[in-house]
Design a protein around this motif. Structure first.
Motif, mmCIF file in Angstrom:
data_model
loop_
_atom_site.group_PDB
_atom_site.id
_atom_site.type_symbol
_atom_site.label_atom_id
_atom_site.label_comp_id
_atom_site.label_asym_id
_atom_site.label_seq_id
_atom_site.Cartn_x
_atom_site.Cartn_y
_atom_site.Cartn_z
ATOM 1 N N TYR A 182 105.256 58.984 -18.738
ATOM 2 C CA TYR A 182 105.369 59.127 -20.189
ATOM 3 C C TYR A 182 106.394 60.222 -20.483
ATOM 4 C CZ TYR A 182 100.849 56.681 -20.203
ATOM 5 O OH TYR A 182 99.823 55.777 -20.002
ATOM 6 N N LEU A 183 107.412 59.899 -21.259
ATOM 7 C CA LEU A 183 108.406 60.873 -21.693
ATOM 8 C C LEU A 183 108.266 61.057 -23.197
ATOM 9 C CD1 LEU A 183 111.581 59.624 -19.721
ATOM 10 C CD2 LEU A 183 110.003 61.476 -19.097
ATOM 11 N N TYR A 184 107.671 62.185 -23.597
ATOM 12 C CA TYR A 184 107.503 62.500 -25.011
ATOM 13 C C TYR A 184 108.475 63.620 -25.369
ATOM 14 C CZ TYR A 184 103.079 59.900 -24.720
ATOM 15 O OH TYR A 184 102.136 58.924 -24.532
ATOM 16 N N ASN A 185 109.478 63.293 -26.154
ATOM 17 C CA ASN A 185 110.525 64.268 -26.491
ATOM 18 C C ASN A 185 111.064 64.929 -25.220
ATOM 19 O OD1 ASN A 185 110.268 63.855 -29.324
ATOM 20 N ND2 ASN A 185 108.479 65.207 -29.343
ATOM 21 N N SER A 186 111.210 64.134 -24.200
ATOM 22 C CA SER A 186 111.648 64.617 -22.890
ATOM 23 C C SER A 186 112.724 63.692 -22.343
ATOM 24 C CB SER A 186 110.469 64.667 -21.909
ATOM 25 O OG SER A 186 109.459 65.533 -22.361
ATOM 26 N N SER A 187 113.399 64.173 -21.317
ATOM 27 C CA SER A 187 114.432 63.369 -20.669
ATOM 28 C C SER A 187 114.212 63.397 -19.165
ATOM 29 C CB SER A 187 115.823 63.906 -20.999
ATOM 30 O OG SER A 187 115.971 65.234 -20.534
ATOM 31 N N ASP A 191 105.175 51.586 -15.013
ATOM 32 C CA ASP A 191 105.109 51.538 -16.479
ATOM 33 C C ASP A 191 105.730 52.798 -17.039
ATOM 34 O OD1 ASP A 191 103.546 49.076 -16.831
ATOM 35 O OD2 ASP A 191 101.947 50.207 -15.860
ATOM 36 N N LEU A 192 106.709 52.636 -17.926
ATOM 37 C CA LEU A 192 107.417 53.759 -18.534
ATOM 38 C C LEU A 192 107.258 53.701 -20.043
ATOM 39 C CD1 LEU A 192 109.450 56.147 -18.555
ATOM 40 C CD2 LEU A 192 111.280 54.444 -18.479
ATOM 41 N N THR A 193 106.833 54.834 -20.619
ATOM 42 C CA THR A 193 106.725 54.957 -22.073
ATOM 43 C C THR A 193 107.645 56.085 -22.533
ATOM 44 O OG1 THR A 193 104.437 54.178 -22.085
ATOM 45 C CG2 THR A 193 105.195 55.406 -24.024
ATOM 46 N N ILE A 194 108.520 55.790 -23.502
ATOM 47 C CA ILE A 194 109.445 56.784 -24.032
ATOM 48 C C ILE A 194 109.216 56.908 -25.535
ATOM 49 C CG2 ILE A 194 111.867 57.387 -24.408
ATOM 50 C CD1 ILE A 194 112.569 55.754 -21.935
ATOM 51 N N LYS A 195 108.915 58.115 -25.984
ATOM 52 C CA LYS A 195 108.747 58.357 -27.418
ATOM 53 C C LYS A 195 109.519 59.608 -27.801
ATOM 54 C CE LYS A 195 104.323 56.027 -28.072
ATOM 55 N NZ LYS A 195 102.939 56.107 -28.612
ATOM 56 N N TRP A 196 110.196 59.524 -28.945
ATOM 57 C CA TRP A 196 110.993 60.652 -29.440
ATOM 58 C C TRP A 196 110.776 60.781 -30.937
ATOM 59 C CZ3 TRP A 196 114.088 64.191 -26.948
ATOM 60 C CH2 TRP A 196 114.856 65.020 -27.753
ATOM 61 N N LEU A 202 117.902 59.765 -22.536
ATOM 62 C CA LEU A 202 116.483 59.964 -22.274
ATOM 63 C C LEU A 202 116.106 59.510 -20.870
ATOM 64 C CD1 LEU A 202 114.950 58.943 -25.717
ATOM 65 C CD2 LEU A 202 115.570 61.207 -24.877
ATOM 66 N N LEU A 203 116.752 58.472 -20.359
ATOM 67 C CA LEU A 203 116.561 58.033 -18.985
ATOM 68 C C LEU A 203 117.944 57.789 -18.386
ATOM 69 C CD1 LEU A 203 114.375 57.308 -16.868
ATOM 70 C CD2 LEU A 203 114.697 54.915 -17.525
ATOM 71 N N ASP A 204 118.371 58.720 -17.545
ATOM 72 C CA ASP A 204 119.716 58.684 -16.962
ATOM 73 C C ASP A 204 119.602 58.229 -15.511
ATOM 74 O OD1 ASP A 204 122.343 58.985 -16.394
ATOM 75 O OD2 ASP A 204 122.359 61.173 -16.467
ATOM 76 N N ILE A 205 120.064 57.019 -15.237
ATOM 77 C CA ILE A 205 119.905 56.422 -13.912
ATOM 78 C C ILE A 205 121.215 56.526 -13.147
ATOM 79 C CG2 ILE A 205 119.330 54.319 -12.643
ATOM 80 C CD1 ILE A 205 117.688 53.443 -15.070
ATOM 81 N N GLN A 206 121.241 57.425 -12.168
ATOM 82 C CA GLN A 206 122.402 57.563 -11.299
ATOM 83 C C GLN A 206 122.052 57.270 -9.842
ATOM 84 O OE1 GLN A 206 124.368 61.383 -11.906
ATOM 85 N NE2 GLN A 206 123.458 61.550 -13.941
ATOM 86 N N CYS A 207 120.759 57.156 -9.535
ATOM 87 C CA CYS A 207 120.319 56.945 -8.158
ATOM 88 C C CYS A 207 120.744 55.568 -7.665
ATOM 89 C CB CYS A 207 118.810 57.097 -8.060
ATOM 90 S SG CYS A 207 117.893 55.970 -9.115
ATOM 91 N N LYS A 208 120.635 55.348 -6.370
ATOM 92 C CA LYS A 208 121.128 54.112 -5.751
ATOM 93 C C LYS A 208 120.330 52.896 -6.202
ATOM 94 C CE LYS A 208 124.423 53.208 -2.678
ATOM 95 N NZ LYS A 208 125.791 53.726 -2.838
ATOM 96 N N PHE A 209 118.992 53.001 -6.150
ATOM 97 C CA PHE A 209 118.143 51.855 -6.475
ATOM 98 C C PHE A 209 117.030 52.287 -7.428
ATOM 99 C CE2 PHE A 209 119.664 51.363 -2.094
ATOM 100 C CZ PHE A 209 120.402 50.198 -2.211
ATOM 101 N N SER A 242 107.997 47.983 -16.605
ATOM 102 C CA SER A 242 108.077 47.753 -18.052
ATOM 103 C C SER A 242 108.427 49.053 -18.753
ATOM 104 C CB SER A 242 106.756 47.205 -18.597
ATOM 105 O OG SER A 242 105.731 48.175 -18.484
ATOM 106 N N ILE A 243 109.079 48.912 -19.910
ATOM 107 C CA ILE A 243 109.430 50.052 -20.753
ATOM 108 C C ILE A 243 108.930 49.785 -22.168
ATOM 109 C CG2 ILE A 243 111.274 51.456 -21.736
ATOM 110 C CD1 ILE A 243 113.004 50.781 -19.364
ATOM 111 N N VAL A 244 108.168 50.743 -22.689
ATOM 112 C CA VAL A 244 107.797 50.740 -24.108
ATOM 113 C C VAL A 244 108.430 51.977 -24.728
ATOM 114 C CG1 VAL A 244 105.913 50.870 -25.772
ATOM 115 C CG2 VAL A 244 105.624 49.565 -23.640
ATOM 116 N N HIS A 245 109.226 51.785 -25.786
ATOM 117 C CA HIS A 245 109.904 52.939 -26.375
ATOM 118 C C HIS A 245 109.840 52.900 -27.897
ATOM 119 C CE1 HIS A 245 113.673 50.913 -27.766
ATOM 120 N NE2 HIS A 245 113.386 50.080 -26.780
ATOM 121 N N LYS A 246 109.824 54.113 -28.457
ATOM 122 C CA LYS A 246 109.850 54.264 -29.900
ATOM 123 C C LYS A 246 110.644 55.513 -30.235
ATOM 124 C CE LYS A 246 106.947 54.175 -34.040
ATOM 125 N NZ LYS A 246 105.576 54.052 -34.561
#
Length: 562
Positions: free
Chosen positions: A386-391, A407-412, A424-431, A436-440
């Motif tokens: 869960y990422l609440y006002n987070s990155s 399961d990933l939940t992103i709320k801001w 909010l989700l910076d993907i630089q890794c190889k794999f 699922s992603i739920v975001h608001k």
């Protein structure tokens, strides 16, 4: 995959420790310190009287030394001794007060021991008699119901080269500490090295230390088979770090087979006392039930350059950590670390830095920054994040990293603007694989808000990202869209108009077409092509008349490096 052994650690420890500490080889003589000249007024030194009672029990093969209730016990220096300790190159000089022999229980009966420090000396108030690691091990010592005050002002005390620790147990097999409080110390509040079969009963509390509240183990001087009920550490000062007086609350090195049922660390002044847990080189099989950390750091660390000494099989059941000033550091560099339930709030730096394998059950980050970094291969796995006002940033740094999030939940809903593009989700890794992603997004990141950014971004370092269902809670999105094919052999669909979530760097959209009737079922589709901006989808199919209808079901999203 790491096979974590929490249950095995707990079961084995309970058998070994309970057996060891109940097999005392003493005759259990009782010695009242008043019979040996004890005063207990806090004015006259009682060092000699207490030591006489200890020596008396030792002469009879063991026993219990008892005190009158709630006395002030002034302890002066009994002398100096130079012993082999954690420093293997030279003996260290120390001023001491009481030396506890084997097979002795000391019930201080809620007394307070107060150090009478003279000149530059800092008195080590309690040590076991054979603490020098070249001597025969002491065994079966029990200390209970005592406050130990080394009488140091941690804000003003100057650097002192004496080997100082208010309580020191080294070279021992069988130790019980029961209801012990240590405060106002320099160097180490408590230090235990080269020790086995240790039990902390009830509550052990160590407050106000200029240096390290408690240190366990060092290099070849292993500490193992330890059962701790409740350990509380607060106000660890790193004011003299330049003189190698490190400010840690709990420092563990070369420790194995530990059960810590509950650990708490706090600070009364985050501007002055910001200590941290440091579980480092060659620690293994450590289980922490509950961890509570306020404005203090927490590190699982390896000081080797190649990751060869990373702690292994570190299991934390429940952990809450909060940074009042946004700056405490959470740092994981373990070969095998598992945290079942994690709640972070206002943590300025949460890093997994070259930790080979980290597994989370549920992790909740609130107003925090999470980063995976380092050039060694790493695996990081979340059941729920869960990422609440987070990155969260999963950096590459040249490593062959594998990350899975079921399961990933992103709320801001923050209203402030960071002034930069926010990923909010910076993907630089190889794999990367996300179930699922739920975001608001509200506040500064809602439509029309002044914060630039998005929920997902990907760098060129990423080779493959797979994402399952994505649910945008900002509006009503229809995932099962009915489309009518165009006449001919291809159809273009505007994803935005069809309320299908899209992203520019997810270059493969995994969809399924289900015919709505028999007439439509004769058309065969064979490929899908999303445009580079993720706004439209081209469907190649067999010849259609322009009236066939299909239900478009989004099964997932992918980013594949071309």
């Amino acid at each position: 995959m790491v096979d974590f052994e929490k249950e095995a650690i707990i079961e084995n420890l309970s058998k070994v420790i309970n057996t060891k500490l109940t097999e005392k080889a003493n005759k259990f003589v009782t010695a009242d310190v008043r019979e040996f000249g004890f005063i207990g007024d806090g004015l006259v030194s009682d060092t000699a009287a207490v030591q006489k009672a200890l020596d008396y029990c030792e002469s009879l093969g063991g026993g219990e030394v008892i005190f009158p209730k709630k006395q002030k016990v002034k302890l002066s220096k009994a002398g100096y001794r130079s012993i082999w300790t954690w420093n293997t190159k030279t003996k260290l000089n120390r001023a001491y007060a009481l030396l506890i022999p084997s097979n002795v229980t000391v019930n201080f009966n809620e007394c307070e021991l107060i150090a009478n420090n003279e000149g530059a000396d800092v008195i080590n108030l309690i040590e076991n008699k054979n603490a020098s690691v070249d001597l025969t091990k002491d065994s079966n010592i029990e200390i209970k119901n005592v406050t130990i005050n080394q009488s140091i002002d941690i804000d003003t005390f100057a650097y002192n080269s004496m080997d100082s620790c208010a309580v020191c147990f080294q070279n021992i097999d069988g130790l019980v500490l029961d209801n012990v409080k240590v405060l106002n110390t320099y160097g180490y509040g408590m230090r235990i090295i080269k020790a086995s079969n240790i039990e902390f009963r009830n509550k052990i509390q160590i407050d106000k230390c200029l240096g390290c509240n408690i240190r366990l183990g060092w290099q070849t001087f292993i500490v193992d088979k330890v059962n701790i009920n409740l350990l509380v550490c607060s106000d660890s000062s790193n004011r003299l770090t330049a003189n190698a007086v490190q400010g840690n609350t709990l420092h563990m090195n070369a420790c194995s087979d530990f059960v810590i049922k509950e650990f708490r660390q706090t600070t009364s002044n985050p501007n002055k006392y910001v200590g941290s847990v440091n579980i480092n080189n060659n620690c293994s099989n450590v289980y922490l039930g509950k961890v509570y950390s306020i404005d203090t750091g927490f590190k699982i660390q390896d000081y080797s350059s190649d990751g060869s000494n990373q702690p292994y099989n570190i299991v934390i059941e429940d952990m809450y950590t909060e940074g009042i000033l946004d700056r405490p550091l959470f740092y994981i560099m373990g070969e095998g670390t598992k945290i079942n339930n994690l709640r972070c709030k206002n943590i300025g730096h949460f890093w997994i830095n070259n930790g080979k394998y980290t597994q989370f059950g549920r992790a909740i980050l609130e107003k925090s920054s999470f980063v995976v970094k380092g050039n060694l291969p790493k695996e990081v796995h979340f059941d729920k994040l869960y990422l609440y006002n987070s990155s969260a940033a999963f950096q590459s740094n040249g490593g062959q990293d594998v990350v899975t999030i079921k399961d990933l939940t992103i709320k801001w809903d923050e209203t402030t603007n960071t002034g930069s593009y926010l990923k909010l989700l910076d993907i630089q890794c190889k794999f990367m694989n996300i179930g699922s992603i739920v975001h608001k997004l509200e506040g500064s990141m809602k439509d029309g808000g002044n914060q630039k950014g998005g929920i997902l971004s990907c760098s060129t370092e990423n080779t493959l990202t797979k994402i399952g269902n994505i649910i945008d809670q900002n509006g009503v999105k229809t995932e099962n869209v009915v489309v009518t094919l165009s006449t001919g052999m291809s159809t273009m669909i505007n994803l935005a108009a069809s309320n299908i979530w899209r992203d520019s760097w997810l270059n493969v959209l995994d969809v399924e077409l289900v015919p709505v009737d028999l007439t439509s079922s004769i058309v065969i589709y064979n490929s899908f092509i999303a445009d580079t901006n993720g706004q439209s989808l081209k469907i190649n199919h067999s010849k259609a008349k322009g009236m066939e209808q299909f239900r478009l079901i989004v099964k997932g999203y992918k980013h594949i490096k071309e």
